[in-house]
Write a protein that holds these residues in place. Structure first.
Motif, mmCIF file in Angstrom:
data_model
loop_
_atom_site.group_PDB
_atom_site.id
_atom_site.type_symbol
_atom_site.label_atom_id
_atom_site.label_comp_id
_atom_site.label_asym_id
_atom_site.label_seq_id
_atom_site.Cartn_x
_atom_site.Cartn_y
_atom_site.Cartn_z
ATOM 1 N N ASP A 20 0.655 -1.261 0.097
ATOM 2 C CA ASP A 20 -0.007 -0.040 0.149
ATOM 3 C C ASP A 20 0.790 1.414 0.037
ATOM 4 O O ASP A 20 1.458 1.520 1.040
ATOM 5 N N TYR A 21 0.780 1.919 -1.164
ATOM 6 C CA TYR A 21 1.534 3.260 -1.279
ATOM 7 C C TYR A 21 0.805 4.500 -1.190
ATOM 8 O O TYR A 21 1.364 5.578 -1.615
ATOM 9 N N ASN A 22 -0.360 4.302 -0.913
ATOM 10 C CA ASN A 22 -1.457 5.268 -0.577
ATOM 11 C C ASN A 22 -1.103 6.580 -0.107
ATOM 12 O O ASN A 22 -1.371 7.866 -0.102
ATOM 13 N N SER A 23 -0.498 6.374 1.159
ATOM 14 C CA SER A 23 -0.059 7.267 2.151
ATOM 15 C C SER A 23 1.035 8.183 1.597
ATOM 16 O O SER A 23 2.115 7.742 1.019
ATOM 17 N N SER A 24 1.225 9.297 1.855
ATOM 18 C CA SER A 24 2.372 10.408 1.636
ATOM 19 C C SER A 24 3.761 10.009 2.461
ATOM 20 O O SER A 24 4.810 10.346 2.400
ATOM 21 N N ALA A 25 3.366 9.398 3.635
ATOM 22 C CA ALA A 25 4.557 9.116 4.522
ATOM 23 C C ALA A 25 4.701 7.695 4.973
ATOM 24 O O ALA A 25 6.024 7.394 5.254
ATOM 25 N N ILE A 26 3.898 6.623 4.604
ATOM 26 C CA ILE A 26 4.121 5.394 5.259
ATOM 27 C C ILE A 26 3.644 4.398 4.129
ATOM 28 O O ILE A 26 2.828 4.602 3.475
ATOM 29 N N ILE A 27 4.446 3.331 4.145
ATOM 30 C CA ILE A 27 4.412 2.416 3.127
ATOM 31 C C ILE A 27 3.921 1.164 3.926
ATOM 32 O O ILE A 27 4.639 0.827 4.821
ATOM 33 N N ARG A 28 3.022 0.228 3.689
ATOM 34 C CA ARG A 28 2.367 -0.898 4.297
ATOM 35 C C ARG A 28 2.736 -2.014 3.305
ATOM 36 O O ARG A 28 2.054 -2.249 2.279
ATOM 37 N N ASP A 29 3.269 -2.981 3.832
ATOM 38 C CA ASP A 29 3.506 -4.148 2.932
ATOM 39 C C ASP A 29 2.837 -5.540 3.710
ATOM 40 O O ASP A 29 3.937 -6.130 4.510
ATOM 41 N N PRO A 30 1.702 -5.728 3.545
ATOM 42 C CA PRO A 30 1.161 -6.968 4.388
ATOM 43 C C PRO A 30 1.973 -8.077 4.023
ATOM 44 O O PRO A 30 1.486 -9.119 4.899
ATOM 45 N N ARG A 31 2.582 -8.451 3.114
ATOM 46 C CA ARG A 31 3.160 -9.681 3.032
ATOM 47 C C ARG A 31 4.116 -10.117 4.072
ATOM 48 O O ARG A 31 4.493 -11.312 4.372
#
Length: 271
Positions: free
Chosen positions: A137-148
């Motif tokens: 998830d690259y939607n945020s301007s500050a945080i990347i979320r990688d559920p894998r």
């Protein structure tokens, strides 16, 4: 007055307050127990099962982070064959549900899962890889979320809900499909997330991390036509010192400003 009880940990006598968690009692006795979901600033929930120990008279192993000392005369073993085999099995199952891209991972050499595998001498697992192919998830301007890479420890959810009281994220689904997720499959930037970054601070792996603008910054610094100004967040002047071995709370404003000017910034905006 608190009631004190005497217990044995690996045949070492120790006196602790009744209600003390086994993990803390074990530390007091001078021993260590591996942990993964446990974080000293959060309420223990025993999610991972890595910290199990053997309590004499108990038919099952106990998770030391959330099992209290409840009686006088308890006898605890932290490294019996049964305990060691259980920890290794749990860790191997976690690794079977985790990508093998350590060399390119943002947390390489600063990953608690990687360190734990080294500590328990786990170099391979006999279990087939079963991890889900979630999209980052690259939607945020500050945080990347990688559920894998999520190991389902729940730390990020705890700090978001119980400490920051934002409630931007939660654990969704059940069983093997459980993952830290967002409502209605939204991107993190579409939620009530305030970009405080506390979830990043407590994540033991690379499942959630800061979005880097390093390349853009260097390009700006190397562009002679630009007058580059850097603005710092107030907390940074205190927090950054710990990364250089300074005591927590050390104010580093002067050092940091000098370093930023040497990097090439024309002005430093101290908020």
């Amino acid at each position: 007055m608190s009631e004190m009880v005497k217990i044995k940990i690996n045949n070492v006598d120790v006196e602790v307050e009744k209600g003390t968690m086994l993990l803390d009692a074990i530390k007091k006795a001078g021993f260590s127990v591996p942990t993964l979901c446990y974080h000293e600033d959060l309420k223990p929930n025993g999610t991972c099962g890595i910290c199990v120990v053997e309590v004499k008279g108990s038919p099952t192993l106990k998770r030391s982070c959330c099992t209290p000392v409840d009686r006088d005369g308890m006898e605890i073993n932290t490294f019996s064959k049964k305990v060691k085999e259980a920890r290794e099995t749990v860790l191997k199952l976690i690794l079977a549900d985790h990508p093998d891209d350590c060399l390119t991972c943002i947390k390489n050499q600063n990953c608690e899962l990687q360190s734990l595998a080294e500590q328990l001498d786990i170099n391979e697992t006999e279990y087939d890889k079963i991890f889900n192919e979630y999209e980052a998830d690259y939607n945020s301007s500050a945080i990347i979320r990688d559920p894998r890479k999520c190991i389902k420890c729940g730390r990020c959810v705890q700090v978001c809900q119980e400490v920051q009281t934002v409630f931007a994220i939660d654990m969704i689904n059940r069983g093997h499909d459980t993952v830290m997720g967002l409502p209605f499959e939204m991107g993190l930037g579409e939620t009530v997330c305030v970009n405080c970054g506390q979830c990043i601070m407590v994540c033991p792996v690379g499942a959630i991390y800061e979005k880097s603008y390093e390349k853009e910054v260097w390009n700006a610094l190397n562009d002679p036509s630009k007058h580059v100004i850097v603005q710092e967040a107030p907390a940074v002047r205190v927090a950054i010192g710990e990364e250089f071995g300074m005591e927590p709370g050390t104010v580093t404003s002067g050092k940091m400003h000098s370093a930023l000017k040497r990097l090439g910034f024309d002005k430093v905006f101290d908020t």
